[in-house]
Design a protein around this motif. Structure first.
Motif, PDB file in Angstrom:
ATOM      1  N   LEU B 354     102.814  26.536  67.510  1.00 17.13           N
ATOM      2  CA  LEU B 354     103.494  27.756  67.941  1.00 17.13           C
ATOM      3  C   LEU B 354     103.202  28.901  66.978  1.00 17.13           C
ATOM      4  O   LEU B 354     102.829  30.007  67.386  1.00 17.13           O
ATOM      5  CB  LEU B 354     105.004  27.497  68.004  1.00 17.13           C
ATOM      6  CG  LEU B 354     105.856  28.686  68.415  1.00 17.13           C
ATOM      7  CD1 LEU B 354     105.490  29.157  69.801  1.00 17.13           C
ATOM      8  CD2 LEU B 354     107.329  28.324  68.360  1.00 17.13           C
ATOM      9  N   LEU B 355     103.354  28.599  65.678  1.00 21.01           N
ATOM     10  CA  LEU B 355     103.124  29.651  64.688  1.00 21.01           C
ATOM     11  C   LEU B 355     101.680  30.118  64.725  1.00 21.01           C
ATOM     12  O   LEU B 355     101.402  31.311  64.647  1.00 21.01           O
ATOM     13  CB  LEU B 355     103.479  29.146  63.287  1.00 21.01           C
ATOM     14  CG  LEU B 355     104.969  28.855  63.077  1.00 21.01           C
ATOM     15  CD1 LEU B 355     105.208  28.303  61.698  1.00 21.01           C
ATOM     16  CD2 LEU B 355     105.796  30.104  63.294  1.00 21.01           C
ATOM     17  N   ALA B 356     100.763  29.168  64.904  1.00 22.95           N
ATOM     18  CA  ALA B 356      99.351  29.543  64.954  1.00 22.95           C
ATOM     19  C   ALA B 356      99.087  30.405  66.172  1.00 22.95           C
ATOM     20  O   ALA B 356      98.311  31.368  66.117  1.00 22.95           O
ATOM     21  CB  ALA B 356      98.473  28.292  64.990  1.00 22.95           C
ATOM     22  N   ALA B 357      99.740  30.090  67.270  1.00 21.73           N
ATOM     23  CA  ALA B 357      99.538  30.877  68.488  1.00 21.73           C
ATOM     24  C   ALA B 357     100.014  32.311  68.275  1.00 21.73           C
ATOM     25  O   ALA B 357      99.337  33.268  68.662  1.00 21.73           O
ATOM     26  CB  ALA B 357     100.293  30.240  69.653  1.00 21.73           C
ATOM     27  N   VAL B 358     101.169  32.445  67.641  1.00 23.43           N
ATOM     28  CA  VAL B 358     101.683  33.801  67.401  1.00 23.43           C
ATOM     29  C   VAL B 358     100.763  34.554  66.453  1.00 23.43           C
ATOM     30  O   VAL B 358     100.448  35.732  66.663  1.00 23.43           O
ATOM     31  CB  VAL B 358     103.115  33.725  66.821  1.00 23.43           C
ATOM     32  CG1 VAL B 358     103.591  35.107  66.415  1.00 23.43           C
ATOM     33  CG2 VAL B 358     104.053  33.134  67.849  1.00 23.43           C
ATOM     34  N   ASP B 359     100.285  33.835  65.445  1.00 21.61           N
ATOM     35  CA  ASP B 359      99.349  34.429  64.485  1.00 21.61           C
ATOM     36  C   ASP B 359      98.121  34.962  65.189  1.00 21.61           C
ATOM     37  O   ASP B 359      97.670  36.080  64.969  1.00 21.61           O
ATOM     38  CB  ASP B 359      98.897  33.351  63.487  1.00 21.61           C
ATOM     39  CG  ASP B 359      99.509  33.593  62.139  1.00 21.61           C
ATOM     40  OD1 ASP B 359     100.500  34.345  62.094  1.00 21.61           O
ATOM     41  OD2 ASP B 359      99.005  33.033  61.161  1.00 21.61           O
ATOM     42  N   MET B 360      97.589  34.115  66.038  1.00 23.12           N
ATOM     43  CA  MET B 360      96.387  34.431  66.792  1.00 23.12           C
ATOM     44  C   MET B 360      96.614  35.663  67.651  1.00 23.12           C
ATOM     45  O   MET B 360      95.796  36.585  67.694  1.00 23.12           O
ATOM     46  CB  MET B 360      96.071  33.232  67.674  1.00 23.12           C
ATOM     47  CG  MET B 360      94.919  33.455  68.602  1.00 23.12           C
ATOM     48  SD  MET B 360      93.428  33.321  67.666  1.00 23.12           S
ATOM     49  CE  MET B 360      92.442  32.455  68.847  1.00 23.12           C
ATOM     50  N   GLU B 361      97.767  35.669  68.300  1.00 24.99           N
ATOM     51  CA  GLU B 361      98.106  36.781  69.177  1.00 24.99           C
ATOM     52  C   GLU B 361      98.139  38.085  68.380  1.00 24.99           C
ATOM     53  O   GLU B 361      97.574  39.092  68.800  1.00 24.99           O
ATOM     54  CB  GLU B 361      99.492  36.501  69.756  1.00 24.99           C
ATOM     55  CG  GLU B 361      99.736  37.049  71.114  1.00 24.99           C
ATOM     56  CD  GLU B 361     101.049  36.494  71.646  1.00 24.99           C
ATOM     57  OE1 GLU B 361     101.959  37.288  71.846  1.00 24.99           O
ATOM     58  OE2 GLU B 361     101.168  35.262  71.808  1.00 24.99           O
ATOM     59  N   THR B 362      98.788  38.030  67.219  1.00 25.10           N
ATOM     60  CA  THR B 362      98.857  39.229  66.383  1.00 25.10           C
ATOM     61  C   THR B 362      97.469  39.677  65.991  1.00 25.10           C
ATOM     62  O   THR B 362      97.146  40.867  66.034  1.00 25.10           O
ATOM     63  CB  THR B 362      99.653  38.914  65.096  1.00 25.10           C
ATOM     64  OG1 THR B 362     100.809  38.193  65.461  1.00 25.10           O
ATOM     65  CG2 THR B 362     100.042  40.174  64.373  1.00 25.10           C
ATOM     66  N   ARG B 363      96.632  38.714  65.640  1.00 29.56           N
ATOM     67  CA  ARG B 363      95.307  39.083  65.170  1.00 29.56           C
ATOM     68  C   ARG B 363      94.515  39.751  66.288  1.00 29.56           C
ATOM     69  O   ARG B 363      93.872  40.775  66.083  1.00 29.56           O
ATOM     70  CB  ARG B 363      94.580  37.835  64.657  1.00 29.56           C
ATOM     71  CG  ARG B 363      93.550  38.189  63.614  1.00 29.56           C
ATOM     72  CD  ARG B 363      93.127  36.966  62.823  1.00 29.56           C
ATOM     73  NE  ARG B 363      94.239  36.134  62.408  1.00 29.56           N
ATOM     74  CZ  ARG B 363      94.201  34.808  62.427  1.00 29.56           C
ATOM     75  NH1 ARG B 363      93.132  34.172  62.846  1.00 29.56           N
ATOM     76  NH2 ARG B 363      95.249  34.114  62.034  1.00 29.56           N
ATOM     77  N   ILE B 364      94.591  39.189  67.464  1.00 32.25           N
ATOM     78  CA  ILE B 364      93.812  39.753  68.576  1.00 32.25           C
ATOM     79  C   ILE B 364      94.322  41.153  68.917  1.00 32.25           C
ATOM     80  O   ILE B 364      93.539  42.089  69.112  1.00 32.25           O
ATOM     81  CB  ILE B 364      93.878  38.821  69.796  1.00 32.25           C
ATOM     82  CG1 ILE B 364      92.987  37.617  69.525  1.00 32.25           C
ATOM     83  CG2 ILE B 364      93.433  39.551  71.043  1.00 32.25           C
ATOM     84  CD1 ILE B 364      92.940  36.617  70.614  1.00 32.25           C
ATOM     85  N   LEU B 365      95.634  41.296  68.925  1.00 27.81           N
ATOM     86  CA  LEU B 365      96.195  42.631  69.183  1.00 27.81           C
ATOM     87  C   LEU B 365      95.691  43.627  68.150  1.00 27.81           C
ATOM     88  O   LEU B 365      95.320  44.753  68.480  1.00 27.81           O
ATOM     89  CB  LEU B 365      97.721  42.563  69.108  1.00 27.81           C
ATOM     90  CG  LEU B 365      98.417  42.397  70.447  1.00 27.81           C
ATOM     91  CD1 LEU B 365      99.900  42.205  70.239  1.00 27.81           C
ATOM     92  CD2 LEU B 365      98.162  43.610  71.317  1.00 27.81           C
ATOM     93  N   ASN B 366      95.673  43.195  66.904  1.00 27.93           N
ATOM     94  CA  ASN B 366      95.212  44.085  65.841  1.00 27.93           C
ATOM     95  C   ASN B 366      93.763  44.478  66.038  1.00 27.93           C
ATOM     96  O   ASN B 366      93.404  45.638  65.859  1.00 27.93           O
ATOM     97  CB  ASN B 366      95.380  43.424  64.480  1.00 27.93           C
ATOM     98  CG  ASN B 366      96.740  43.726  63.906  1.00 27.93           C
ATOM     99  OD1 ASN B 366      97.312  44.768  64.198  1.00 27.93           O
ATOM    100  ND2 ASN B 366      97.265  42.831  63.109  1.00 27.93           N
TER     101      ASN B 366
END
Ligand SMILES: Nc1ncnc2c1ncn2[C@@H]1O[C@H](COP(=O)(O)OP(=O)(O)O)[C@@H](O)[C@H]1O
Ligand SMILES: [Mg+2]
Lengths: 255, 507
Positions: B354-366
């Motif tokens: 879950l945490l990795a997914a959120v991390d990934m999401e943030t990175r892609i948005l950035n």
């Protein structure tokens, strides 16, 4: 010109003489040897200057006349080191200047030469006073300029008053008439206390009486400050005010 | 000096360039907002995950569990005792939950967790998530008379709607429900049996005997079953207005069915009484967990050794002292216990995906948002090019006055830098203001469009969490500045290379 600079110029002359540059005549401030310049238009080369030889003496007011398009501006740009000749040499105070590195040419333009142009070439974003101060701002960094600001501003004001623009200090160029702009340009050229003034059709865009007024100012400067002036023009009546007139015909100088 | 002056004058007179910088402003503002909100969500989630599952979990791999809690706890303390704050045993088993709602039985699939009510709150935030103030002080599986929170005690916002049903939860509700049920039963029975009263009268004796049994029988108005703490989402739903409605409240009974440890396992079931709700605000947990007393669960599952009376357990929750490196403790424990039998993990491992997914999401948005700023960079480049072309003659003039090529380049680089500073500075202020007033803005937009931006029935927070990390802001602003400067390099170089004579002739 200040006394100190006079003596400096003298000692430099002496030094050059002592160094044995024998072909440089003592009173020649500017001298060109066989200057050639041509422009490339596609495959064809259009020669503009084809061997210009001339000397300008210290304190002389020289007029170069010629038809429009004969290469007067080109010659003046070469003298002012804004462009380099294809062939030939330019000597200033006995020193060859046409092949100097860019920084030294910038330095020369900033400290020794003043230039005025047919289209005045003031910076539209700056007011009259700032335009006059521009060469000094270019010369100094921010702090060293700001520390001398008071002195420089009073110098610039004095010059503007001398050319009759004391009441136009805060005006932008577009709020000035042609004659006023040219007078501001003269003040700007003088603010660095040059030893040589290069004028490219300074009256070309002005009406007769304003033009005469400008020439009067130049003449006075020449006499009072012993300023060497090289002026190009296509107008015979304007040129008549000079000490000496040469003609630029087919890329060569004719007396 | 002239560089500064001209820079300043160009800024003051060329508003078109300011327009080109607007996209940088918006990009920076958006990046700050998105990062802050993502950070807020992640932080909130991490806290909740950590609070819900303690720092390190020591699990047995089989459902049968490990035989002796004390022995294992001693061993764990020996290894990392100096870093451990508290330990608590746990029995976890998949289970089926049933409760009555009106005339229907509702079924849910849950994780049934047997906990030790004394030590559980020491290893996790379990206690903090309960709804009765007394339970938050000291957890107990006994039903309270009343006094359950009507307002969500974890919500900072005043506007969180009241949970009106909680007002009468507890013994009050239980007695009332029991009264109604008895009445209903009697009423139905009398109705059914009214035509034949005499048929039952001869068997008065067995009836009397039966009533004696009834004396000892479980009386729901006076007694409770073993207590159970339910994840709040198991019996509640949230209306679009953000109000929570409950299908069952503390005081109601429920049935739990789960496997024993026998070979093969059999299903056993028993009744429990809801004594409180558990609200971690992680919907995954709130809709999954049911907590019951560990001893009761051990008994029902047959986990108690008949000779010694010691109960088997599945897992030990470990809370570490603040500032301890959980990964290090995990690794040491992994070394000390055979990995075929025991599984040691940190809270991070548990929710890694879950945490990795959120991390990934943030990175892609950035990356996407930064690309927007990069696109803005091309806008700056184009406009700067235009300005340099427009200023060609001025560049010639400056050079005729003795300005060097570097100096001319400096004007335009400085111009780019100052525009970048203005753009990203304004963007930063806008972004920070937006983050500061994000809930007001969300409300306003919701009011404007008639559709709530942040639907509290989906998220378990009543407001948008946002955390501004200074370094993130720094890097965003720095990146935008770098792009503005990079975009001005090309035009500035062109300006520097202009031939003075060409430039002077330029009309
Ligand atoms: N960049 C250039 N490329 C090609 N031809 C040029 C260029 N600059 C000037 N010329 C030509 O050189 C000649 C001399 O120009 P110029 O020195 O400006 O004349 P003047 O100042 O005497 O009127 C003109 O015929 C002009 O067309
Ligand atoms: Mg010309």
């Amino acid at each position: 010109m200040s006394n100190a600079e006079m003596t400096m110029a003298k000692t430099r002359h002496d030094r050059f003489a002592a160094a044995g540059t024998e072909h440089v005549e003592h009173c020649d401030q500017l001298r060109t040897i066989d200057l050639h310049k041509s422009y490339r238009k596609g495959p064809v080369e259009v020669p503009v200057l084809r061997g210009v030889d001339m000397e300008v003496r210290q304190g002389e007011f020289l007029a170069i006349v010629g038809q429009s398009g004969c290469g007067k501006s080109t010659l003046l740009h070469l003298l002012g080191t804004l462009d380099a000749p294809d062939r030939g040499e330019i000597h200033y105070d006995g020193r060859r200047i046409d092949n100097l590195p860019a920084t030294e040419r910038d330095h020369l333009r900033n400290r020794r030469f003043g230039m005025i142009f047919q289209f005045y070439h003031l910076l539209p974003e700056l007011n009259t006073l700032e335009n006059v101060l521009a060469p000094l701002m270019i010369r100094h960094g921010t702090w060293s300029f700001l520390s001398r600001r008071r002195k420089y501003r009073s110098q610039a004001k004095e010059l503007l008053e001398m050319v009759g623009l004391g009441h136009r200090l805060k005006h932008r160029p577009r709020e000035l008439s042609g004659g006023e702009m040219q007078r501001a340009a003269i003040a700007r050229a003088l603010v660095v206390q040059p030893r040589l003034l290069l004028a490219d059709e300074p009256t070309g865009n002005l009406d007769q009486s304003t033009g005469v007024e400008i020439i009067r100012i130049l003449r006075a400067l020449n006499l009072q400050r012993n300023l060497t002036i090289v002026m190009v023009t296509h107008d015979r009546s304007i040129a008549d005010q000079a000490d000496r007139i040469v003609r630029l015909v087919e890329g060569r100088i004719e007396e | 000096m002239y560089k500064l002056l001209l820079c300043w004058r160009y800024l003051r007179t060329r508003y078109i360039a300011l327009a080109s910088i607007i996209s940088v402003t918006l990009g920076v503002a958006t990046m700050i907002v998105v990062n802050s909100v993502m950070q807020g969500f992640t932080g909130e989630m991490q806290n909740r995950i950590r609070g819900a599952i303690s720092d390190v979990i020591f699990e047995a791999r089989s459902l049968g569990g490990m035989p002796d809690y004390e022995m294992h706890a001693d061993h764990i303390r020996k290894i990392a005792g100096d870093r451990i704050e508290a330990l608590s045993p746990m029995v976890v088993v998949p289970a089926m939950l049933n409760f009555r709602y009106g005339n229907n039985w509702i079924t849910r699939q849950v994780d049934l967790v047997g906990i030790d009510e004394q030590s559980q709150s020491n290893v996790s935030d379990f206690g903090k998530y309960l709804q009765h103030p007394a339970n938050r002080q000291a957890m107990s599986f006994d039903l309270h008379e009343d006094g359950y929170d009507v307002r969500d005690h974890q919500s900072v916002a005043e506007e969180a709607p009241e949970r009106k049903q909680m007002a009468y939860a507890g013994w009050k509700h239980r007695r009332e429900a029991a009264r109604i049920r008895t009445f209903q039963r009697q009423y139905l029975r009398t109705e059914k049996k009214a035509p034949a009263p005499s048929a039952t009268s001869p068997s008065a004796d067995p009836f009397a005997g039966h009533s004696v049994v009834e004396e000892n029988r479980f009386d729901p108005a006076q007694q409770q079953h073993a207590g159970a703490v339910l994840g709040i989402a198991l019996t509640s739903y949230r209306t679009p207005e953000g109000e929570d409605r409950f299908q069952a409240v503390p005081g109601d009974d429920l049935k739990l069915t789960f496997p024993t440890v026998g070979q093969p396992p059999k299903a056993v079931s028993d009744s429990f009484t809801i004594v409180d709700f558990y609200e971690s605000k992680m919907s995954e947990y709130d809709s999954k967990f049911v907590f019951v007393p560990i001893r009761k669960l051990q008994e029902l599952r047959g986990m108690i050794d008949p000779t010694t009376g010691v109960g088997r357990i599945n897992a030990i929750q470990i809370r570490l002292k603040p500032g301890t490196d959980g990964e290090a403790v995990r690794d040491e424990l992994r070394k000390a216990f055979p990995p075929e039998l025991y599984c040691v993990s940190t809270w991070r491992d548990k929710q890694g995906a879950l945490l990795a997914a959120v991390d990934m999401e943030t990175r892609i948005l950035n990356i996407l948002l930064f690309l927007i700023i990069a696109v803005a960079g091309f806008g700056i480049l184009a406009i700067f090019y235009m300005i340099v072309v427009e200023k060609t003659r001025d560049i010639g003039i400056l050079k005729s006055l003795g300005a060097s090529s570097r100096g001319v380049m400096g004007i335009f680089l400085g111009y780019g830098l100052s525009l970048g500073m203005i753009g990203s500075g304004v963007g930063m202020v806008l972004g920070l203001l937006f983050v500061h007033y994000i809930n007001e803005i969300a409300d306003f937009i919701g009011w404007l469009t008639g559709q709530p931006v942040f639907d509290p029935s989906i998220y378990y927070f009543h407001e948008i969490p946002a955390v501004v990390l200074p370094w993130t802001v720094f890097w965003i602003v720095f990146g935008a500045l770098a792009i503005a400067v990079l975009a001005s390099i090309l035009p500035a170089r062109r300006a520097a290379r202009l031939h003075p004579v060409e430039a002077l002739r330029y009309e």
